[in-house]
Design a protein around this motif. Structure first.
Motif, PDB file in Angstrom:
ATOM      1  N   ALA B  12       0.829  -1.206   0.000  1.00 29.88           N
ATOM      2  CA  ALA B  12       0.000   0.000   0.000  1.00 29.88           C
ATOM      3  C   ALA B  12       0.863   1.255   0.000  1.00 29.88           C
ATOM      4  O   ALA B  12       0.617   2.194  -0.770  1.00 29.88           O
ATOM      5  N   ALA B  13       1.876   1.257   0.865  1.00 30.49           N
ATOM      6  CA  ALA B  13       2.733   2.442   0.948  1.00 30.49           C
ATOM      7  C   ALA B  13       3.470   2.674  -0.360  1.00 30.49           C
ATOM      8  O   ALA B  13       3.573   3.802  -0.847  1.00 30.49           O
ATOM      9  N   ALA B  14       3.972   1.594  -0.926  1.00 32.04           N
ATOM     10  CA  ALA B  14       4.728   1.720  -2.178  1.00 32.04           C
ATOM     11  C   ALA B  14       3.837   2.271  -3.281  1.00 32.04           C
ATOM     12  O   ALA B  14       4.216   3.189  -4.011  1.00 32.04           O
ATOM     13  N   GLU B  15       2.649   1.720  -3.385  1.00 35.15           N
ATOM     14  CA  GLU B  15       1.749   2.190  -4.454  1.00 35.15           C
ATOM     15  C   GLU B  15       1.423   3.667  -4.272  1.00 35.15           C
ATOM     16  O   GLU B  15       1.443   4.438  -5.230  1.00 35.15           O
ATOM     17  N   ARG B  16       1.171   4.037  -3.042  1.00 32.41           N
ATOM     18  CA  ARG B  16       0.826   5.436  -2.770  1.00 32.41           C
ATOM     19  C   ARG B  16       1.992   6.352  -3.127  1.00 32.41           C
ATOM     20  O   ARG B  16       1.823   7.341  -3.836  1.00 32.41           O
ATOM     21  N   LEU B  17       3.189   5.994  -2.675  1.00 29.82           N
ATOM     22  CA  LEU B  17       4.340   6.866  -2.920  1.00 29.82           C
ATOM     23  C   LEU B  17       4.698   6.905  -4.409  1.00 29.82           C
ATOM     24  O   LEU B  17       4.974   7.974  -4.964  1.00 29.82           O
ATOM     25  N   TYR B  18       4.702   5.755  -5.046  1.00 35.43           N
ATOM     26  CA  TYR B  18       5.009   5.746  -6.479  1.00 35.43           C
ATOM     27  C   TYR B  18       3.984   6.569  -7.244  1.00 35.43           C
ATOM     28  O   TYR B  18       4.332   7.299  -8.180  1.00 35.43           O
ATOM     29  N   ALA B  19       2.734   6.437  -6.861  1.00 39.58           N
ATOM     30  CA  ALA B  19       1.689   7.197  -7.546  1.00 39.58           C
ATOM     31  C   ALA B  19       1.922   8.690  -7.388  1.00 39.58           C
ATOM     32  O   ALA B  19       1.773   9.452  -8.346  1.00 39.58           O
ATOM     33  N   ASP B  20       2.322   9.092  -6.195  1.00 41.95           N
ATOM     34  CA  ASP B  20       2.466  10.527  -5.932  1.00 41.95           C
ATOM     35  C   ASP B  20       3.750  11.104  -6.512  1.00 41.95           C
ATOM     36  O   ASP B  20       3.739  12.179  -7.087  1.00 41.95           O
ATOM     37  N   ARG B  21       4.849  10.375  -6.358  1.00 39.78           N
ATOM     38  CA  ARG B  21       6.139  11.002  -6.658  1.00 39.78           C
ATOM     39  C   ARG B  21       6.897  10.318  -7.777  1.00 39.78           C
ATOM     40  O   ARG B  21       7.992  10.766  -8.141  1.00 39.78           O
ATOM     41  N   GLY B  22       6.371   9.258  -8.314  1.00 40.13           N
ATOM     42  CA  GLY B  22       7.055   8.600  -9.427  1.00 40.13           C
ATOM     43  C   GLY B  22       8.085   7.594  -8.954  1.00 40.13           C
ATOM     44  O   GLY B  22       8.549   7.629  -7.815  1.00 40.13           O
ATOM     45  N   PHE B  23       8.463   6.696  -9.840  1.00 39.03           N
ATOM     46  CA  PHE B  23       9.431   5.663  -9.478  1.00 39.03           C
ATOM     47  C   PHE B  23      10.819   6.251  -9.275  1.00 39.03           C
ATOM     48  O   PHE B  23      11.612   5.735  -8.503  1.00 39.03           O
ATOM     49  N   GLY B  24      11.080   7.317  -9.972  1.00 32.54           N
ATOM     50  CA  GLY B  24      12.408   7.909  -9.964  1.00 32.54           C
ATOM     51  C   GLY B  24      12.888   8.315  -8.593  1.00 32.54           C
ATOM     52  O   GLY B  24      14.007   7.981  -8.205  1.00 32.54           O
ATOM     53  N   ASP B  25      12.070   9.001  -7.827  1.00 28.35           N
ATOM     54  CA  ASP B  25      12.590   9.455  -6.546  1.00 28.35           C
ATOM     55  C   ASP B  25      11.818   8.935  -5.342  1.00 28.35           C
ATOM     56  O   ASP B  25      11.518   9.682  -4.413  1.00 28.35           O
ATOM     57  N   VAL B  26      11.524   7.650  -5.376  1.00 28.19           N
ATOM     58  CA  VAL B  26      11.029   6.996  -4.172  1.00 28.19           C
ATOM     59  C   VAL B  26      11.962   5.830  -3.868  1.00 28.19           C
ATOM     60  O   VAL B  26      12.130   4.936  -4.677  1.00 28.19           O
ATOM     61  N   THR B  27      12.570   5.878  -2.707  1.00 26.58           N
ATOM     62  CA  THR B  27      13.512   4.827  -2.335  1.00 26.58           C
ATOM     63  C   THR B  27      12.824   3.828  -1.410  1.00 26.58           C
ATOM     64  O   THR B  27      11.753   4.097  -0.852  1.00 26.58           O
ATOM     65  N   LEU B  28      13.496   2.701  -1.232  1.00 27.46           N
ATOM     66  CA  LEU B  28      12.958   1.713  -0.304  1.00 27.46           C
ATOM     67  C   LEU B  28      12.818   2.306   1.092  1.00 27.46           C
ATOM     68  O   LEU B  28      11.873   1.990   1.813  1.00 27.46           O
ATOM     69  N   ARG B  29      13.732   3.189   1.428  1.00 30.56           N
ATOM     70  CA  ARG B  29      13.662   3.800   2.761  1.00 30.56           C
ATOM     71  C   ARG B  29      12.418   4.676   2.899  1.00 30.56           C
ATOM     72  O   ARG B  29      11.805   4.742   3.963  1.00 30.56           O
ATOM     73  N   ASP B  30      12.066   5.359   1.828  1.00 25.74           N
ATOM     74  CA  ASP B  30      10.812   6.128   1.859  1.00 25.74           C
ATOM     75  C   ASP B  30       9.627   5.207   2.090  1.00 25.74           C
ATOM     76  O   ASP B  30       8.724   5.504   2.879  1.00 25.74           O
ATOM     77  N   ILE B  31       9.659   4.087   1.398  1.00 28.96           N
ATOM     78  CA  ILE B  31       8.516   3.171   1.466  1.00 28.96           C
ATOM     79  C   ILE B  31       8.360   2.580   2.854  1.00 28.96           C
ATOM     80  O   ILE B  31       7.274   2.568   3.428  1.00 28.96           O
ATOM     81  N   VAL B  32       9.464   2.084   3.419  1.00 27.60           N
ATOM     82  CA  VAL B  32       9.352   1.459   4.737  1.00 27.60           C
ATOM     83  C   VAL B  32       9.017   2.487   5.813  1.00 27.60           C
ATOM     84  O   VAL B  32       8.357   2.162   6.808  1.00 27.60           O
ATOM     85  N   ALA B  33       9.445   3.723   5.610  1.00 22.03           N
ATOM     86  CA  ALA B  33       9.073   4.768   6.563  1.00 22.03           C
ATOM     87  C   ALA B  33       7.568   4.992   6.515  1.00 22.03           C
ATOM     88  O   ALA B  33       6.899   5.061   7.546  1.00 22.03           O
ATOM     89  N   GLU B  34       7.039   5.095   5.294  1.00 19.05           N
ATOM     90  CA  GLU B  34       5.595   5.298   5.125  1.00 19.05           C
ATOM     91  C   GLU B  34       4.799   4.119   5.680  1.00 19.05           C
ATOM     92  O   GLU B  34       3.716   4.289   6.220  1.00 19.05           O
ATOM     93  N   ALA B  35       5.354   2.925   5.523  1.00 22.22           N
ATOM     94  CA  ALA B  35       4.630   1.726   5.950  1.00 22.22           C
ATOM     95  C   ALA B  35       4.885   1.386   7.412  1.00 22.22           C
ATOM     96  O   ALA B  35       4.252   0.474   7.952  1.00 22.22           O
ATOM     97  N   ASN B  36       5.813   2.116   8.039  1.00 22.66           N
ATOM     98  CA  ASN B  36       6.184   1.818   9.424  1.00 22.66           C
ATOM     99  C   ASN B  36       6.655   0.385   9.604  1.00 22.66           C
ATOM    100  O   ASN B  36       6.262  -0.305  10.543  1.00 22.66           O
TER     101      ASN B  36
END
Lengths: 229, 229
Positions: B12-36
């Motif tokens: 869920a977090a990955a889809e949300r972040l990729y949707a908002d900011r694109g694949f280019g500037d979303v890192t795994l660290r962003d995703i796990v932070a969003e997903a807690n």
DNA sequence: GATAGTTTCATACAAATGTTTGAAATGCAA
DNA sequence: TTGCATTTCAAACATTTGTATGAAACTATC
């Protein structure tokens, strides 16, 4: 600036590598190796990687836009100040399709670079594409002159669909080739342009309910003609 | 597997972040932070970043493809085993357009994710898209049944242009909105689908020189009908 | 409640990448 | 030549990134 040697070597190498392998996996080190120059030369001459990409894309875009406007102008002069809607659409999609398709263009670095730019769409390129709206407005204006009575909305949709068919054909030519098992000839650029123009003009006549039977565009001998029903 | 909590939180977090900011500037660290969740959880549950992206895209693609085939099947059953070409095109472009356009879909993460996937096209997604040809063949087959006499080449071009208009509308909706200064209503999904279907069907009748005047598709009340000339 | 399998966690790793630096080389004008 | 600006170069920098590790926590079964 004694000689542009290094600068242009970088541009040429970058365009070649990006065209072949995409923006994703070409690094500055790859580029400078290909160009036989020092790594720092890129930042010295262009400021940053993104500015290098931007310069490549701007150069090619300007070329295409100039070709488009030249064709449009020629069509307008030939028509005594007013170009036909067919010629306008042809001026819009012709240069791009001619530049990116066809058998001889297989080896054209510039063409393959522009295809990459169309497929991958990295940030510096996206920023430039956003400015393209001003250029398209000129075509919208010409279309308005060619079809005075027509609804503006219809006009924009027609313009939009024309670009859709042209760009999608460039982007997905491999897939179309595979899907059609080679039946769709992507080397016959003239025929493709005719096809896109024909459908675009058709799209622009949606909802047209003429008092007398409409002239109906028909593809004959790979060239757009009109045939009354 | 006691509970999918972590796994689905990552998705869920990955889809949300990729949707908002694109694949280019979303890192795994962003995703796990969003997903807690912990950083290592991504590799534990998915193997790699690319496999995470692939899973996201495959899931959504399967949904769309299933909707498409359901609509196609429904149309074929309603038509006694043979769907009309209009209904086939509608089944082809309807689900995608409905999924990605419209006012309510503005907040739909899934829709925005698929738009991103269409614009940015990272390697894992490209690989999956290449397999889509098999899916499209089913539509080509249905079209062949609906238009038995027609040349295969024309058929593929029509299919190709239909996808071109649908995808380009999704990809470039911002630009079309800006170009048309809001005149093109991108929230009226039904009308857009009708428009794309209408033009697609027109494209499929290129070169059609009927012995009697052809039925000519006309857009009336935002719904495709036929009007004899 | 001991045990085995699964999941989570903090941390470290290793590699890649764009950019910067300061010195050396080069070109050019006086 | 001298002096000054431009250009080139090797090397280092500073992050960022995905991935791997090994221990700890947790869960379920016997």
């Amino acid at each position: 600036m004694a000689s542009d040697h290094t600068r242009s070597a970088i541009l040429a190498a970058a365009e070649r590598l990006y065209a072949d392998r995409g923006f994703g996996d070409v690094t500055l080190r790859d580029i400078v190796a290909e160009a036989n120059v020092n790594l720092a030369a890129v930042n010295y001459h262009f400021g940053s990687k993104d500015e290098l990409i931007a310069e490549l894309f701007v150069t090619r875009s300007i070329q295409t836009n100039r070709e488009r406007l030249n064709e449009l102008k020629a069509a307008e002069e030939a028509g005594g100040g007013r170009a036909s809607i067919e010629d306008i659409m042809r001026a819009l999609v012709g240069p791009t399709l001619r530049g990116c398709l066809g058998p001889d263009r297989e080896g054209s670095t510039a063409a393959r670079f522009m295809i990459r730019a169309s497929i991958e769409s990295v940030p510096p390129i996206r920023r430039i594409k956003n400015r393209e709206v001003d250029h398209l407005r000129k075509f919208a204006a010409a279309m308005r002159r060619a079809m005075p009575g027509r609804n503006d909305t219809e006009l924009y949709w027609g313009l939009h669909f024309a670009l859709a068919m042209a760009h999608h054909t460039i982007r997905e030519k491999e897939r179309l080739l595979r899907l059609s098992e080679g039946k769709c000839d992507l080397d016959d650029v003239r025929a493709i342009i005719d096809r896109v123009v024909t459908v675009s003009v058709m799209a622009l006549t949606i909802g047209d309910v003429p008092s007398k039977p409409a002239a109906r565009p028909v593809l004959v001998h790979g060239r757009l003609t009109r045939q009354d029903l």
